[in-house]
Design a protein around this motif. Sequence first.
Motif, short mmCIF file in Angstrom:
data_model
loop_
_atom_site.label_atom_id
_atom_site.label_comp_id
_atom_site.label_asym_id
_atom_site.label_seq_id
_atom_site.Cartn_x
_atom_site.Cartn_y
_atom_site.Cartn_z
N ILE A 193 4.44 -24.16 39.25
CA ILE A 193 3.55 -23.06 38.88
C ILE A 193 2.49 -22.86 39.97
CG2 ILE A 193 1.99 -22.15 37.12
CD1 ILE A 193 4.92 -22.50 36.23
N THR A 194 1.93 -23.96 40.44
CA THR A 194 0.90 -23.93 41.48
C THR A 194 1.19 -25.05 42.48
OG1 THR A 194 -0.75 -23.17 39.88
CG2 THR A 194 -1.59 -24.03 41.96
N ASN A 195 1.04 -24.74 43.76
CA ASN A 195 1.26 -25.77 44.78
C ASN A 195 0.42 -25.45 46.02
OD1 ASN A 195 2.29 -28.11 45.89
ND2 ASN A 195 4.22 -27.18 46.54
N VAL A 196 -0.89 -25.43 45.84
CA VAL A 196 -1.81 -25.16 46.95
C VAL A 196 -1.85 -26.39 47.86
CG1 VAL A 196 -4.19 -24.63 47.60
CG2 VAL A 196 -3.19 -23.60 45.55
N GLY A 197 -1.58 -26.18 49.12
CA GLY A 197 -1.51 -27.29 50.06
C GLY A 197 -0.12 -27.83 50.27
N ASN A 198 0.85 -27.35 49.45
CA ASN A 198 2.27 -27.72 49.57
C ASN A 198 2.48 -29.24 49.53
OD1 ASN A 198 3.22 -25.00 49.87
ND2 ASN A 198 2.45 -25.04 51.97
N GLY A 199 1.70 -29.91 48.68
CA GLY A 199 1.85 -31.36 48.59
C GLY A 199 2.96 -31.81 47.66
N TYR A 200 3.37 -30.94 46.71
CA TYR A 200 4.37 -31.35 45.71
C TYR A 200 5.76 -30.90 46.13
CZ TYR A 200 6.96 -31.92 41.41
OH TYR A 200 7.91 -32.30 40.48
N ASP A 201 6.72 -31.82 46.01
CA ASP A 201 8.12 -31.55 46.34
C ASP A 201 8.94 -31.65 45.05
OD1 ASP A 201 10.68 -31.36 47.30
OD2 ASP A 201 10.60 -33.17 48.53
N SER A 202 9.39 -30.50 44.54
CA SER A 202 10.11 -30.48 43.26
C SER A 202 11.50 -31.10 43.38
CB SER A 202 10.24 -29.04 42.75
OG SER A 202 10.98 -28.24 43.67
N ARG A 203 12.05 -31.20 44.60
CA ARG A 203 13.39 -31.76 44.76
C ARG A 203 13.39 -33.28 44.52
NH1 ARG A 203 14.36 -29.62 50.70
NH2 ARG A 203 12.22 -30.43 50.73
N ARG A 204 12.25 -33.92 44.75
CA ARG A 204 12.15 -35.37 44.54
C ARG A 204 11.14 -35.73 43.45
NH1 ARG A 204 10.69 -38.04 50.03
NH2 ARG A 204 11.22 -39.91 48.84
N GLY A 205 10.29 -34.77 43.10
CA GLY A 205 9.26 -35.03 42.10
C GLY A 205 8.06 -35.76 42.67
N HIS A 206 7.95 -35.81 43.99
CA HIS A 206 6.88 -36.55 44.64
C HIS A 206 5.76 -35.62 45.11
CE1 HIS A 206 9.55 -40.23 45.87
NE2 HIS A 206 9.55 -39.99 44.57
N PHE A 207 4.53 -36.09 44.97
CA PHE A 207 3.39 -35.45 45.63
C PHE A 207 3.00 -36.30 46.83
CE2 PHE A 207 -1.17 -35.37 46.45
CZ PHE A 207 -1.38 -34.02 46.70
N THR A 208 2.86 -35.67 47.99
CA THR A 208 2.44 -36.35 49.21
C THR A 208 1.10 -35.78 49.64
OG1 THR A 208 4.76 -36.63 49.88
CG2 THR A 208 3.07 -36.94 51.58
N ALA A 209 0.11 -36.65 49.80
CA ALA A 209 -1.26 -36.21 50.12
C ALA A 209 -1.31 -35.58 51.51
CB ALA A 209 -2.23 -37.38 50.03
N PRO A 210 -1.70 -34.29 51.61
CA PRO A 210 -1.83 -33.66 52.92
C PRO A 210 -3.14 -34.00 53.61
CG PRO A 210 -2.28 -32.05 51.21
CD PRO A 210 -1.88 -33.32 50.51
N VAL A 211 -4.16 -34.40 52.83
CA VAL A 211 -5.45 -34.81 53.38
C VAL A 211 -5.92 -36.05 52.63
CG1 VAL A 211 -6.13 -32.47 54.05
CG2 VAL A 211 -6.78 -33.34 51.81
N ALA A 212 -6.72 -36.87 53.29
CA ALA A 212 -7.28 -38.05 52.64
C ALA A 212 -8.40 -37.63 51.70
CB ALA A 212 -7.81 -39.03 53.69
N GLY A 213 -8.45 -38.27 50.53
CA GLY A 213 -9.51 -37.91 49.59
C GLY A 213 -9.33 -38.57 48.24
N LEU A 214 -10.18 -38.16 47.31
CA LEU A 214 -10.13 -38.63 45.93
C LEU A 214 -9.40 -37.58 45.10
CD1 LEU A 214 -11.16 -40.96 44.10
CD2 LEU A 214 -13.12 -39.48 43.57
N TYR A 215 -8.34 -38.00 44.38
CA TYR A 215 -7.47 -37.10 43.64
C TYR A 215 -7.43 -37.45 42.16
CZ TYR A 215 -5.35 -35.44 48.06
OH TYR A 215 -5.13 -34.89 49.30
N SER A 216 -7.10 -36.45 41.35
CA SER A 216 -6.85 -36.65 39.93
C SER A 216 -5.42 -36.18 39.62
CB SER A 216 -7.85 -35.86 39.08
OG SER A 216 -7.53 -35.96 37.70
N PHE A 217 -4.69 -36.98 38.82
CA PHE A 217 -3.32 -36.64 38.43
C PHE A 217 -3.18 -36.81 36.91
CE2 PHE A 217 -3.08 -38.15 42.78
CZ PHE A 217 -2.29 -37.19 43.39
N THR A 218 -2.41 -35.90 36.31
CA THR A 218 -2.15 -35.95 34.88
C THR A 218 -0.68 -35.66 34.62
OG1 THR A 218 -4.38 -35.24 34.29
CG2 THR A 218 -2.69 -34.99 32.61
#
Length: 211
Positions: A106-131
């Motif tokens: 639905i949303t993928n700003v920064g293109n960090g999420y890959d739906s083919r594998r289900g993985h999110f890869t951090a494009p920048v270093a930082g503090l993240y929240s996941f649910t």
Amino acid sequence: MFAFRFFVVVFLSIVGILATPSNNRDDLQDKELAEIKEMVKLQSELIQSQAEMLNKYDQRIGEKQSRTRRVADMDNNTAVGFYSRLVSPHPLQLGQHQAIEFDQIITNVGNGYDSRRGHFTAPVAGLYSFTSTVLLASSNNHNMHISIVKNGVIVGLMFSVTEYDKGTRTVVLSLAVGDMVWVRNNGNELPNIHGVGYSTFSGFLITPYSQ
């Protein structure tokens, strides 16, 4: 300003004393003249010290303003966030330690999420929240043990035992560039989970780390 005025007054007094004829100048005590000169010296040192202090304050203010501008620019240019849902197949029977591929983005700003594998890869270093929320479709004597993992290490757990029961977990993680986060079946159970948008995975950057 007071120090400056005092300096001017004392300076003019000295000039007046020095301009006085020698026969009258002798009336002034040497001690008083020495005290005045010492006061002028102290005031001059005070003024110089205050000027140096003001320069240091100006430098610190300039540095803080520069850092504030850099952080503001970073915040404006590094938005990262995604929201994905499991649509098909429905229901999905999970294998042992299988990653869940939330296939509808639905949303993928920064293109960090890959739906083919289900993985999110951090494009920048930082503090993240996941649910993540996963809905159990049917138990079939298989409990649902789901985990959120960072680089393969479990950081959050979800558990369900009855049909149409859901597990939800939110985690806050510190990520370096290239760190990965995903959702997977945690154990040897083989549960069936709901698709058609009932199971979801999302995350966003809370704040980037300064370079």
